[in-house]
Design a protein around this motif. Structure first.
Motif, mmCIF file in Angstrom:
data_model
loop_
_atom_site.group_PDB
_atom_site.id
_atom_site.type_symbol
_atom_site.label_atom_id
_atom_site.label_comp_id
_atom_site.label_asym_id
_atom_site.label_seq_id
_atom_site.Cartn_x
_atom_site.Cartn_y
_atom_site.Cartn_z
ATOM 1 N N PHE A 273 -27.558 -13.871 24.884
ATOM 2 C CA PHE A 273 -28.954 -13.816 25.294
ATOM 3 C C PHE A 273 -29.642 -12.520 24.860
ATOM 4 O O PHE A 273 -30.839 -12.345 25.091
ATOM 5 C CB PHE A 273 -29.041 -13.969 26.813
ATOM 6 N N SER A 274 -28.871 -11.605 24.279
ATOM 7 C CA SER A 274 -29.459 -10.369 23.764
ATOM 8 C C SER A 274 -29.923 -10.502 22.319
ATOM 9 O O SER A 274 -30.591 -9.612 21.788
ATOM 10 C CB SER A 274 -28.445 -9.215 23.864
ATOM 11 N N MET A 275 -29.557 -11.603 21.698
ATOM 12 C CA MET A 275 -29.935 -11.815 20.304
ATOM 13 C C MET A 275 -31.418 -12.174 20.214
ATOM 14 O O MET A 275 -31.906 -13.033 20.938
ATOM 15 C CB MET A 275 -29.082 -12.911 19.674
ATOM 16 N N GLU A 276 -32.124 -11.501 19.331
ATOM 17 C CA GLU A 276 -33.539 -11.800 19.119
ATOM 18 C C GLU A 276 -33.738 -12.873 18.051
ATOM 19 O O GLU A 276 -34.728 -13.588 18.047
ATOM 20 C CB GLU A 276 -34.277 -10.519 18.720
ATOM 21 N N ASN A 277 -32.767 -12.963 17.159
ATOM 22 C CA ASN A 277 -32.886 -13.935 16.086
ATOM 23 C C ASN A 277 -31.495 -14.484 15.756
ATOM 24 O O ASN A 277 -30.592 -13.707 15.429
ATOM 25 C CB ASN A 277 -33.489 -13.275 14.841
ATOM 26 N N PRO A 278 -31.179 -15.759 15.914
ATOM 27 C CA PRO A 278 -32.130 -16.805 16.262
ATOM 28 C C PRO A 278 -32.330 -16.945 17.781
ATOM 29 O O PRO A 278 -31.352 -17.007 18.526
ATOM 30 C CB PRO A 278 -31.484 -18.076 15.684
ATOM 31 N N ARG A 279 -33.569 -16.994 18.201
ATOM 32 C CA ARG A 279 -33.885 -17.116 19.622
ATOM 33 C C ARG A 279 -33.509 -18.493 20.174
ATOM 34 O O ARG A 279 -33.188 -18.627 21.348
ATOM 35 C CB ARG A 279 -35.385 -16.873 19.817
ATOM 36 N N ARG A 280 -33.507 -19.493 19.317
ATOM 37 C CA ARG A 280 -33.201 -20.843 19.777
ATOM 38 C C ARG A 280 -31.786 -20.958 20.320
ATOM 39 O O ARG A 280 -31.522 -21.764 21.202
ATOM 40 C CB ARG A 280 -33.402 -21.836 18.627
ATOM 41 N N LEU A 281 -30.884 -20.136 19.781
ATOM 42 C CA LEU A 281 -29.493 -20.190 20.235
ATOM 43 C C LEU A 281 -29.388 -19.806 21.709
ATOM 44 O O LEU A 281 -28.698 -20.479 22.479
ATOM 45 C CB LEU A 281 -28.622 -19.270 19.391
ATOM 46 N N ILE A 283 -31.717 -19.982 23.974
ATOM 47 C CA ILE A 283 -32.356 -21.026 24.781
ATOM 48 C C ILE A 283 -31.420 -22.219 24.928
ATOM 49 O O ILE A 283 -31.267 -22.785 26.021
ATOM 50 C CB ILE A 283 -33.699 -21.448 24.155
ATOM 51 N N PHE A 284 -30.772 -22.597 23.828
ATOM 52 C CA PHE A 284 -29.821 -23.713 23.878
ATOM 53 C C PHE A 284 -28.666 -23.400 24.821
ATOM 54 O O PHE A 284 -28.245 -24.254 25.610
ATOM 55 C CB PHE A 284 -29.297 -24.011 22.475
ATOM 56 N N MET A 285 -28.147 -22.161 24.774
ATOM 57 C CA MET A 285 -27.007 -21.803 25.607
ATOM 58 C C MET A 285 -27.386 -21.758 27.087
ATOM 59 O O MET A 285 -26.543 -22.009 27.957
ATOM 60 C CB MET A 285 -26.436 -20.454 25.172
ATOM 61 N N PHE A 286 -28.638 -21.461 27.391
ATOM 62 C CA PHE A 286 -29.078 -21.487 28.784
ATOM 63 C C PHE A 286 -28.978 -22.910 29.339
ATOM 64 O O PHE A 286 -28.428 -23.134 30.419
ATOM 65 C CB PHE A 286 -30.512 -20.975 28.905
ATOM 66 N N TYR A 287 -29.484 -23.867 28.593
ATOM 67 C CA TYR A 287 -29.410 -25.262 29.045
ATOM 68 C C TYR A 287 -27.975 -25.779 28.968
ATOM 69 O O TYR A 287 -27.565 -26.613 29.781
ATOM 70 C CB TYR A 287 -30.354 -26.136 28.218
ATOM 71 N N PHE A 288 -27.209 -25.289 28.009
ATOM 72 C CA PHE A 288 -25.801 -25.668 27.922
ATOM 73 C C PHE A 288 -25.037 -25.187 29.151
ATOM 74 O O PHE A 288 -24.171 -25.897 29.663
ATOM 75 C CB PHE A 288 -25.183 -25.078 26.655
ATOM 76 N N SER A 289 -25.368 -24.002 29.638
ATOM 77 C CA SER A 289 -24.707 -23.465 30.834
ATOM 78 C C SER A 289 -25.011 -24.321 32.058
ATOM 79 O O SER A 289 -24.130 -24.581 32.882
ATOM 80 C CB SER A 289 -25.137 -22.022 31.065
ATOM 81 N N LEU A 290 -26.251 -24.769 32.185
ATOM 82 C CA LEU A 290 -26.604 -25.639 33.306
ATOM 83 C C LEU A 290 -25.883 -26.986 33.199
ATOM 84 O O LEU A 290 -25.406 -27.526 34.213
ATOM 85 C CB LEU A 290 -28.122 -25.865 33.340
ATOM 86 N N ALA A 291 -25.778 -27.510 31.975
ATOM 87 C CA ALA A 291 -25.064 -28.773 31.774
ATOM 88 C C ALA A 291 -23.582 -28.614 32.099
ATOM 89 O O ALA A 291 -22.967 -29.510 32.703
ATOM 90 C CB ALA A 291 -25.242 -29.242 30.328
ATOM 91 N N LEU A 292 -23.000 -27.473 31.735
ATOM 92 C CA LEU A 292 -21.590 -27.219 32.036
ATOM 93 C C LEU A 292 -21.363 -27.142 33.537
ATOM 94 O O LEU A 292 -20.358 -27.666 34.049
ATOM 95 C CB LEU A 292 -21.141 -25.925 31.363
#
Length: 301
Positions: A273-281, A283-292
Motif C-alpha cells: 500500500f506504500s507503492m505509488e505506481n501502480p496504484r491499482r495494485l 486498491i486490488f489488494m485492499f479488496y482482496f484482503s476483504l475477500a480473504l
C-alpha cells in the motif's frame, strides 16, 4: 472481524510446567468471555503498537495505518489468534524488544538499550522454552545495527541472563526448581488448524500472495531507502524467519503459536500500500484482503 471469537469464547489452558502462565491465570480468574474480550483488546493494542514501530523507525516513506490493518486482518483469519494464550503474551515481549533493537544505531545510551533488549527478549523463553529462538534476533540486531564491541556483548548477555537468574531464584525459594528441568523441551510439528482443506489451502495461499507482493513492493521501494532503513527491514525479515522457526517448535493449547509470525508479515504486506505506481495494485489488494477475510470466516471449521 473479531465477532467469531467473541461469540464462541474459550477459557485459556496452561500447559503442564508452564508455571508463569499458570500464575497469570490464577491471578486473573476471569470468565471465558472476559478472557476472550481481553485477548481481543490486546490484539487491537498490538496492531496499534506495530503501527507505532513502523512510524517511529520510519520503515515506510509515508505514514498510514496499513501495518495495523494488515495485523488485524491476519489475526482475524483464525479464531484462536484472538483467544488469551501464551503466544499472545509472547508477541508483546518480542514487539517491545524489536522496538528497542531498531533504536540501536541512534541511541546515546547503548549499554542501557542493549541490556533492556536482552532482558525483554528473554522473557518469552520463560513462558515457553522454544521462544529461546528469539535470541537469534538479538544477535542479529547486535551484529547488524551496532559496531561490535566486547563490552557491549557482555552487557547484552547480562541483560538476557538476568530474568533467568531471578526466575531460578524464585523457584528455589518456593521449592519448585524442578520446573526449570521439566519446562526445557521442544516438540516439532505443524498442528492441524482446521479440518477444512479448502480453508487451509485458500488462507495459506492468500497469505503467500501478500508475502510475495510485499517482497516485490520492497524491491521496488528499496532504492529510495537509506542504509539504516534497509538494515531495519533486514531485521524485519529475520523476525519473520525466526517467528516461523519458533512457531513450529512451540506448543499452544489452542494452536495460536502462529500469531508470532503475523507482526513481521503485516509489516512486509503493508509495503504493497506504500507503492505509488501502480496504484491499482494496492486498491486490488485492499479488496482482496476483504475477500480473504470473508472466505476464511465462511470455510473454517
Amino acid at each position: 472481524m473479531k465477532m467469531q471469537a467473541l461469540l464462541h469464547p474459550a477459557m485459556p489452558v496452561a500447559i503442564e510446567d508452564h508455571i508463569i502462565f499458570q500464575w497469570i491465570l490464577r491471578t486473573l480468574s476471569f470468565s471465558a468471555f472476559a478472557y476472550t474480550l481481553l485477548a481481543v483488546i490486546l490484539v487491537f493494542l498490538q496492531a496499534i503498537y506495530i503501527n507505532f514501530i513502523a512510524e517511529k523507525h520510519k520503515l515506510f516513506a509515508k505514514s498510514g495505518y496499513y501495518p495495523a490493518f494488515m495485523f488485524l486482518l491476519f489475526s482475524s483469519l483464525y479464531p484462536a489468534f484472538n483467544y488469551f494464550s501464551e503466544p499472545l503474551l509472547i508477541n508483546w515481549f518480542v514487539l517491545i524488544a524489536i522496538d528497542i533493537m531498531l533504536s540501536f544505531p541512534k541511541t546515546l545510551r547503548p549499554n542501557r538499550q542493549l541490556f533492556n533488549a536482552g532482558f525483554v527478549i528473554c522473557l518469552p523463553a520463560l513462558l515457553q522454552f522454544p521462544a529461546l529462538g528469539f535470541f537469534l534476533l538479538l544477535l542479529t540486531a547486535f551484529l547488524l545495527l551496532r559496531s561490535y564491541r566486547h563490552s557491549e556483548m557482555v552487557v547484552t548477555l547480562l541483560g538476557y541472563l538476568t530474568p533467568v537468574y531471578f526466575f531460578a531464584g524464585i523457584l528455589y525459594l518456593i521449592d519448585r526448581i524442578d520446573v526449570l528441568k521439566n519446562s526445557v523441551g521442544i516438540s516439532y510439528g505443524i498442528p492441524q488448524l482446521s479440518s477444512s482443506r479448502i480453508y487451509l489451502v485458500g488462507t495459506i495461499g492468500g497469505l503467500a500472495v501478500f508475502l510475495l507482493l510485499g517482497l516485490f513492493a520492497f524491491q521496488q521501494l528499496s532504492g529510495r531507502m537509506t542504509i539504516y532503513i534497509k538494515r531495519s527491514w533486514v531485521m524485519v525479515f529475520c523476525y519473520l524467519a525466526v517467528g516461523v522457526l519458533v512457531s513450529m517448535l512451540a506448543v499452544s493449547a489452542v494452536h495460536a503459536e502462529w500469531i508470532l509470525v503475523l507482526p513481521p508479515l503485516s509489516l512486509i504486506a503493508a509495503q504493497i500500500f506504500s507503492m505509488e505506481n501502480p496504484r491499482r495494485l494496492s486498491i486490488f489488494m485492499f479488496y482482496f484482503s476483504l475477500a480473504l477475510l470473508i472466505f476464511s470466516l465462511i470455510t473454517i471449521k
